[in-house]
Motif scaffolding. Structure first.
Motif, PDB file in Angstrom:
ATOM      1  N   THR A 195       0.826  -1.202   0.000  1.00  0.00           N
ATOM      2  CA  THR A 195       0.000   0.000   0.000  1.00  0.00           C
ATOM      3  C   THR A 195       0.861   1.252   0.000  1.00  0.00           C
ATOM      4  O   THR A 195       0.596   2.202  -0.744  1.00  0.00           O
ATOM      5  CB  THR A 195      -0.919   0.010   1.228  1.00  0.00           C
TER       6      THR A 195
ATOM      7  N   ARG B  96       2.243   2.351  -3.400  1.00  0.00           N
ATOM      8  CA  ARG B  96       1.339   2.869  -4.434  1.00  0.00           C
ATOM      9  C   ARG B  96       1.440   4.389  -4.489  1.00  0.00           C
ATOM     10  O   ARG B  96       1.246   5.062  -3.490  1.00  0.00           O
ATOM     11  CB  ARG B  96      -0.102   2.433  -4.173  1.00  0.00           C
TER      12      ARG B  96
ATOM     13  N   LYS C 274      -4.670   5.322   3.236  1.00  0.00           N
ATOM     14  CA  LYS C 274      -5.180   3.951   3.240  1.00  0.00           C
ATOM     15  C   LYS C 274      -4.934   3.277   1.894  1.00  0.00           C
ATOM     16  O   LYS C 274      -4.930   2.053   1.799  1.00  0.00           O
ATOM     17  CB  LYS C 274      -6.683   3.940   3.530  1.00  0.00           C
ATOM     18  N   TYR C 275      -4.746   4.082   0.851  1.00  0.00           N
ATOM     19  CA  TYR C 275      -4.623   3.539  -0.500  1.00  0.00           C
ATOM     20  C   TYR C 275      -3.219   3.673  -1.071  1.00  0.00           C
ATOM     21  O   TYR C 275      -2.890   3.042  -2.069  1.00  0.00           O
ATOM     22  CB  TYR C 275      -5.601   4.264  -1.434  1.00  0.00           C
TER      23      TYR C 275
ATOM     24  N   ALA D 179      -2.621   5.647  -9.032  1.00  0.00           N
ATOM     25  CA  ALA D 179      -3.951   6.230  -8.847  1.00  0.00           C
ATOM     26  C   ALA D 179      -3.876   7.753  -8.857  1.00  0.00           C
ATOM     27  O   ALA D 179      -2.807   8.350  -8.692  1.00  0.00           O
ATOM     28  CB  ALA D 179      -4.571   5.749  -7.534  1.00  0.00           C
TER      29      ALA D 179
ATOM     30  N   CYS E 228      -6.197  11.300  -7.382  1.00  0.00           N
ATOM     31  CA  CYS E 228      -7.262  11.791  -6.518  1.00  0.00           C
ATOM     32  C   CYS E 228      -7.633  13.186  -6.993  1.00  0.00           C
ATOM     33  O   CYS E 228      -6.769  14.067  -7.055  1.00  0.00           O
ATOM     34  CB  CYS E 228      -6.823  11.826  -5.055  1.00  0.00           C
TER      35      CYS E 228
ATOM     36  N   GLU F  93      -6.985   3.868 -10.843  1.00  0.00           N
ATOM     37  CA  GLU F  93      -8.061   4.159  -9.910  1.00  0.00           C
ATOM     38  C   GLU F  93      -8.118   5.668  -9.685  1.00  0.00           C
ATOM     39  O   GLU F  93      -7.090   6.349  -9.702  1.00  0.00           O
ATOM     40  CB  GLU F  93      -7.833   3.442  -8.578  1.00  0.00           C
TER      41      GLU F  93
ATOM     42  N   TYR G 191      -9.805   8.410  -6.982  1.00  0.00           N
ATOM     43  CA  TYR G 191     -10.540   8.707  -5.763  1.00  0.00           C
ATOM     44  C   TYR G 191     -11.011  10.156  -5.820  1.00  0.00           C
ATOM     45  O   TYR G 191     -10.319  11.027  -6.341  1.00  0.00           O
ATOM     46  CB  TYR G 191      -9.658   8.480  -4.534  1.00  0.00           C
TER      47      TYR G 191
ATOM     48  N   THR H 256     -13.660   5.797  -8.756  1.00  0.00           N
ATOM     49  CA  THR H 256     -13.539   4.477  -8.142  1.00  0.00           C
ATOM     50  C   THR H 256     -14.159   4.497  -6.752  1.00  0.00           C
ATOM     51  O   THR H 256     -14.862   3.566  -6.346  1.00  0.00           O
ATOM     52  CB  THR H 256     -12.060   4.078  -8.039  1.00  0.00           C
TER      53      THR H 256
ATOM     54  N   ASP I 211     -19.447   4.502  -0.331  1.00  0.00           N
ATOM     55  CA  ASP I 211     -18.688   4.521   0.917  1.00  0.00           C
ATOM     56  C   ASP I 211     -19.706   4.640   2.038  1.00  0.00           C
ATOM     57  O   ASP I 211     -20.465   5.614   2.072  1.00  0.00           O
ATOM     58  CB  ASP I 211     -17.710   5.698   0.948  1.00  0.00           C
TER      59      ASP I 211
END
Length: 275
Positions: A10, A13, A38-39, A102, A104, A125, A127, A143, A230
């Protein structure tokens, strides 16, 4: 995979955090970064806006505190938002020049929907963070999407699976001496959310075993695959609490702590999950 390996995976990433400062309150930056941790790691952090404008003056300290790079974008013409264009250009450049897992996008602007769809089409992904006013096309394209007002706020955990009987809420007297009706339970409201109920029922149906029960983790994952749900956006902490809050599903936990969920409409389900 061992826990330590998962944590290392994690952390490795790489995430690009791109903030539309015109549409995101500066007071939520710490919570946003905590959520992203967390990601993965938000090793690229940029905020876009006209930093000479009075509306962004409170952002200065946050930029320094959280190592966010400000990207200056002047408004070249009245009524046009050049900030959006600058963010999109940077996102596409990062897509093709950096090895990222990813993105965001922090904004409440639906104009970023095509960008999100393009990033996801390229296997990334995406976010999203935004306010409650965020249009549904942008929310649904991500995502995962989390409303900013849920960050840092106390949430409702899953209730005990076999609670003692509780008395119904009583009506309270109003200022005129009459009584006001008791508030509707949260489950009544959630059960009327057709979209949410359809997704949750579809998730249970897709993951249910022959006994009619689905592992909670599998059902939650199936729900996320359908839409960026969520549970915190609905005021609860996790999927167990979300399924329970609707009042439409039966949830049980076995002696090993594993949770299972079944659709109450399924009359062929067993009374308890079979091993």
């Amino acid at each position: 995979m061992e826990l330590e390996d998962r944590e290392r995976s994690t952390q490795d990433r790489k995430i690009a955090l791109l903030i539309d400062a015109d549409n995101v309150p500066h007071g939520k930056i710490a919570e946003m970064l905590a959520e992203l941790s967390k990601y993965g790691t938000a090793n690229i952090r940029r905020a876009y806006g006209d930093w000479a404008s009075a509306g962004l003056k409170n952002w200065k300290d946050k930029l320094h505190d959280f190592a966010i790079r400000p990207v200056q974008q002047f408004s070249y013409s009245t009524g046009k938002n050049a900030t959006d264009m600058a963010l999109v250009i940077d996102a596409m450049e990062l897509l093709y020049t950096r090895k990222l897992e990813a993105f965001c996008i922090a904004s409440s602007d639906a104009d970023f929907t095509p960008l999100v769809m393009q990033l996801r089409a390229n296997g990334h992904e995406v976010y999203g963070f935004g306010e409650r006013k965020t249009p549904s096309p942008f929310v649904n394209a991500c995502t995962a999407f989390l409303f900013l007002d849920t960050l840092g706020e106390p949430l409702v955990a899953a209730a005990p699976l076999a609670p003692a009987a509780k008395s119904k809420p009583k009506a309270k007297p109003n200022g005129n001496g009459a009584t006001s009706p008791a508030p509707k339970p949260a489950g009544t409201i959630l059960s009327q959310d057709t979209k949410l109920v359809t997704i949750l029922r579809g998730a249970v149906e897709a993951t249910a075993r022959e006994d009619g029960w689905a592992h909670m983790a599998a059902a939650g994952l199936a729900a996320r695959r359908q839409a960026p749900i969520d549970p915190r956006n609905y005021g609860v902490r996790n999927f167990t609490a979300l399924f329970e809050a609707t009042g439409l599903f039966q949830v049980v936990r076995n002696e090993n702590g594993q949770s299972y969920v079944a659709d109450k409409r399924n009359k062929e389900r067993t009374s308890q999950p079979t091993r």
